[in-house]
Write a protein that holds these residues in place. Structure first.
Motif, PDB file in Angstrom:
ATOM      1  N   GLY A   1       0.825  -1.198   0.000  1.00 54.69           N
ATOM      2  CA  GLY A   1       0.000   0.000   0.000  1.00 54.69           C
ATOM      3  C   GLY A   1       0.857   1.244   0.000  1.00 54.69           C
ATOM      4  N   THR A   2       0.252   2.376   0.300  1.00 50.44           N
ATOM      5  CA  THR A   2       0.964   3.649   0.257  1.00 50.44           C
ATOM      6  C   THR A   2       1.253   4.155   1.667  1.00 50.44           C
ATOM      7  N   GLY A   3       2.244   5.038   1.763  1.00 52.75           N
ATOM      8  CA  GLY A   3       2.521   5.721   3.023  1.00 52.75           C
ATOM      9  C   GLY A   3       3.454   5.008   3.969  1.00 52.75           C
ATOM     10  N   LEU A   4       3.866   3.802   3.653  1.00 45.18           N
ATOM     11  CA  LEU A   4       4.754   3.056   4.536  1.00 45.18           C
ATOM     12  C   LEU A   4       6.128   3.727   4.637  1.00 45.18           C
ATOM     13  N   LYS A   5       6.678   3.754   5.841  1.00 45.79           N
ATOM     14  CA  LYS A   5       8.075   4.110   6.030  1.00 45.79           C
ATOM     15  C   LYS A   5       8.857   2.813   6.219  1.00 45.79           C
ATOM     16  N   ILE A   6       9.917   2.650   5.455  1.00 47.41           N
ATOM     17  CA  ILE A   6      10.648   1.381   5.462  1.00 47.41           C
ATOM     18  C   ILE A   6      12.109   1.645   5.777  1.00 47.41           C
ATOM     19  N   PHE A   7      12.588   1.039   6.861  1.00 52.69           N
ATOM     20  CA  PHE A   7      13.989   1.149   7.249  1.00 52.69           C
ATOM     21  C   PHE A   7      14.619  -0.244   7.263  1.00 52.69           C
ATOM     22  N   VAL A   8      15.726  -0.395   6.588  1.00 51.66           N
ATOM     23  CA  VAL A   8      16.551  -1.597   6.692  1.00 51.66           C
ATOM     24  C   VAL A   8      17.766  -1.237   7.532  1.00 51.66           C
ATOM     25  N   ILE A   9      17.942  -1.923   8.627  1.00 50.21           N
ATOM     26  CA  ILE A   9      19.105  -1.681   9.475  1.00 50.21           C
ATOM     27  C   ILE A   9      20.173  -2.683   9.082  1.00 50.21           C
ATOM     28  N   ASP A  10      21.182  -2.203   8.385  1.00 53.17           N
ATOM     29  CA  ASP A  10      22.251  -3.075   7.901  1.00 53.17           C
ATOM     30  C   ASP A  10      23.200  -3.385   9.051  1.00 53.17           C
ATOM     31  N   ASP A  11      23.155  -4.610   9.523  1.00 58.25           N
ATOM     32  CA  ASP A  11      23.933  -5.030  10.681  1.00 58.25           C
ATOM     33  C   ASP A  11      25.315  -5.509  10.240  1.00 58.25           C
ATOM     34  N   GLN A  12      26.119  -4.553   9.740  1.00 55.50           N
ATOM     35  CA  GLN A  12      27.513  -4.817   9.375  1.00 55.50           C
ATOM     36  C   GLN A  12      27.635  -5.963   8.361  1.00 55.50           C
ATOM     37  N   SER A  13      26.787  -5.937   7.356  1.00 53.04           N
ATOM     38  CA  SER A  13      26.824  -6.974   6.324  1.00 53.04           C
ATOM     39  C   SER A  13      28.121  -6.876   5.519  1.00 53.04           C
ATOM     40  N   THR A  14      28.569  -8.017   5.042  1.00 58.95           N
ATOM     41  CA  THR A  14      29.749  -8.055   4.176  1.00 58.95           C
ATOM     42  C   THR A  14      29.371  -8.391   2.734  1.00 58.95           C
ATOM     43  N   ASP A  15      28.075  -8.456   2.449  1.00 60.99           N
ATOM     44  CA  ASP A  15      27.623  -8.714   1.082  1.00 60.99           C
ATOM     45  C   ASP A  15      26.926  -7.457   0.550  1.00 60.99           C
ATOM     46  N   GLN A  16      26.029  -7.605  -0.395  1.00 57.65           N
ATOM     47  CA  GLN A  16      25.384  -6.470  -1.055  1.00 57.65           C
ATOM     48  C   GLN A  16      24.038  -6.097  -0.430  1.00 57.65           C
ATOM     49  N   THR A  17      23.804  -6.471   0.816  1.00 60.00           N
ATOM     50  CA  THR A  17      22.517  -6.207   1.456  1.00 60.00           C
ATOM     51  C   THR A  17      22.149  -4.729   1.414  1.00 60.00           C
ATOM     52  N   ALA A  18      23.039  -3.856   1.863  1.00 57.11           N
ATOM     53  CA  ALA A  18      22.734  -2.420   1.933  1.00 57.11           C
ATOM     54  C   ALA A  18      22.490  -1.836   0.543  1.00 57.11           C
ATOM     55  N   LEU A  19      23.313  -2.210  -0.415  1.00 59.86           N
ATOM     56  CA  LEU A  19      23.179  -1.706  -1.780  1.00 59.86           C
ATOM     57  C   LEU A  19      21.839  -2.101  -2.375  1.00 59.86           C
ATOM     58  N   LEU A  20      21.458  -3.360  -2.209  1.00 64.32           N
ATOM     59  CA  LEU A  20      20.196  -3.844  -2.752  1.00 64.32           C
ATOM     60  C   LEU A  20      19.006  -3.212  -2.032  1.00 64.32           C
ATOM     61  N   ALA A  21      19.144  -2.974  -0.741  1.00 64.86           N
ATOM     62  CA  ALA A  21      18.054  -2.352   0.009  1.00 64.86           C
ATOM     63  C   ALA A  21      17.802  -0.933  -0.497  1.00 64.86           C
ATOM     64  N   ARG A  22      18.863  -0.177  -0.717  1.00 67.84           N
ATOM     65  CA  ARG A  22      18.698   1.187  -1.240  1.00 67.84           C
ATOM     66  C   ARG A  22      18.103   1.158  -2.642  1.00 67.84           C
ATOM     67  N   ALA A  23      18.574   0.226  -3.445  1.00 70.65           N
ATOM     68  CA  ALA A  23      18.087   0.133  -4.819  1.00 70.65           C
ATOM     69  C   ALA A  23      16.612  -0.235  -4.879  1.00 70.65           C
ATOM     70  N   ASN A  24      16.112  -0.830  -3.800  1.00 73.33           N
ATOM     71  CA  ASN A  24      14.705  -1.232  -3.763  1.00 73.33           C
ATOM     72  C   ASN A  24      13.873  -0.359  -2.833  1.00 73.33           C
ATOM     73  N   GLY A  25      14.293   0.891  -2.679  1.00 69.76           N
ATOM     74  CA  GLY A  25      13.444   1.901  -2.069  1.00 69.76           C
ATOM     75  C   GLY A  25      13.403   1.973  -0.569  1.00 69.76           C
ATOM     76  N   ALA A  26      14.325   1.309   0.121  1.00 69.46           N
ATOM     77  CA  ALA A  26      14.342   1.380   1.579  1.00 69.46           C
ATOM     78  C   ALA A  26      15.344   2.425   2.053  1.00 69.46           C
ATOM     79  N   GLN A  27      15.059   3.032   3.188  1.00 67.56           N
ATOM     80  CA  GLN A  27      16.056   3.857   3.852  1.00 67.56           C
ATOM     81  C   GLN A  27      16.962   2.932   4.653  1.00 67.56           C
ATOM     82  N   VAL A  28      18.257   3.052   4.454  1.00 69.21           N
ATOM     83  CA  VAL A  28      19.204   2.139   5.086  1.00 69.21           C
ATOM     84  C   VAL A  28      19.912   2.833   6.241  1.00 69.21           C
ATOM     85  N   ILE A  29      19.887   2.195   7.383  1.00 67.49           N
ATOM     86  CA  ILE A  29      20.628   2.651   8.556  1.00 67.49           C
ATOM     87  C   ILE A  29      21.855   1.760   8.686  1.00 67.49           C
TER      88      ILE A  29
END
Length: 383
Positions: free
Chosen positions: A78-106
């Motif tokens: 739906g609309t209006g959701l706030k989405i945060f992915v908290i990147d817990d010191q990943s060593t793979d592409q987790t943060a990059l993929l999260a940003r590319a898919n519309g999430a705010q990354v911490i």
């Protein structure tokens, strides 16, 4: 050396105790074997649902395999959701993929001493939450359209401060079809949903993969700092919320699915042994009692005829054991569209789960409380 009559009597007593145990499970008024606690979205489209009151927190450590699909499913809610992915010191592409898919990354920092990685990640994400509700979602959970709106509707209409869903496990191979329905079955026996959802009961449980919680209720109980070293953090959080006088609800849904597969017995073993002894509160007497109960219910009940081949009463007891075991397991098998023949594998599956519990206990006695995502939690540390 051994008295055959005494062994036979002991076997019969244990077999009768096993049948009594299965029968008791079926007769309990809160129906722990039932699957009637379910929630599914309406058939109509929910793509226009206004979810501005919900913030989604997704803790993620090396979840590049799943994060794209998880976020695509969240965006479809739906609309209006706030989405945060908290990147817990990943060593793979987790943060990059999260940003590319519309999430705010911490970008998370290392957890302080005494904190589990997941809870520290959620604590960092909670600082950004300004909405009435917070959805705690594991990075490997796929949601069907409309399920967040359904959870929100459940929470508001029934005045629940916490609504949680036990995610449907993958059933793509023999290991998953053998062990995952049984995992749900045993979880419901340990934490009966009927008691959890009853305000007058002290029983409290949740499934950490998908939890919608009222933000003010979460903060009122001290949020994640109050359970910072809990390994069964979902049930601990549910207990904090419920014992503060709030209503909680736990159920099943085919619209909340785990993507994390279990291709080998080893992967199931690691998942269960991580927290199995914790569920027994690190108690050796409880572990021994659990062992006696499971051996009685899974072996002496259904297989007593092997010990007493000339005793007709033993055959009758065995038939009764298989019948009540089938009646207890049938709702879970039906819910996951599994053949009822799987009941004949339950003694072996249950015994392997018992072995996983002993593995968990042995690791604890050796000083390891748990291990997960290449982190090791000591059992000897005082927090």
């Amino acid at each position: 050396m051994f008295n055959p009559s005494l062994i036979g009597l002991l076997g019969f007593v244990l077999g009768a105790f096993g049948v009594f145990g299965w029968s008791l499970i079926l007769l309990l008024p809160w129906r722990p074997t039932s699957t009637h606690e379910q929630i599914e979205p309406e058939q109509s489209s929910h793509s226009a649902s206004n979810l501005k009151d919900v913030t989604v927190l997704i803790p993620a450590r090396n979840e590049a395999e799943f994060i794209r699909h998880t976020l695509e499913a969240v965006h479809a809610q739906g609309t209006g959701l706030k989405i945060f992915v908290i990147d817990d010191q990943s060593t793979d592409q987790t943060a990059l993929l999260a940003r590319a898919n519309g999430a705010q990354v911490i970008s998370g920092v290392a957890p302080p001493v005494g904190w589990s990685g997941k809870l520290w990640a959620l604590e960092q994400g909670l600082r950004e939450v300004r909405t009435a509700y917070t959805l705690l979602l594991d990075a490997d959970i796929a949601l069907s359209p409309g399920i967040i709106a359904a959870l929100l509707d459940k929470a508001t209409k029934e005045q629940c401060s916490l609504v949680s869903i036990m995610a449907a496990p993958p059933l793509n191979n023999l290991v998953e079809r053998s062990f995952m329905p049984a995992f749900i079955f045993f979880f419901k026996l340990l934490y009966p949903f009927g008691l959890t959802n009853k305000p007058a009961s002290s029983m409290a449980a949740a499934a950490g993969g998908c939890i919608l919680v009222e933000t003010k209720a979460l903060r009122a109980v001290g949020a994640f700092a109050s359970l910072h070293n809990a390994l069964i953090d979902d049930c601990t959080l549910a207990a904090r919320i419920k014992h503060a006088g709030n209503k909680i609800w736990l159920g099943l849904s085919h619209s909340v699915r785990s993507q994390r597969g279990y291709p080998r017995l080893e992967t199931v073993w690691e998942m269960v042994s991580r927290t199995a002894y914790t569920q027994l509160n690190y108690s050796l007497p409880l572990l021994i009692l659990c062992t006696v109960i499971m051996i009685s219910m899974f072996w002496f009940g259904p297989f007593l005829f092997l010990l007493l081949p000339d005793d007709q009463k033993a055959y009758m007891l065995c038939a009764a054991a298989w019948l009540v075991m089938y009646l207890a397991y049938r709702p879970t098998l039906a819910y996951f569209h599994c053949s009822p023949i799987w009941v004949f594998a339950l003694p072996v599956i249950g015994t392997l789960y018992l072995a996983m519990t002993w593995t968990s206990a042995i690791r604890y006695w050796r000083g390891e409380r748990a291990r997960w995502k290449d982190r090791r939690y000591e059992s000897k540390t005082d927090y």
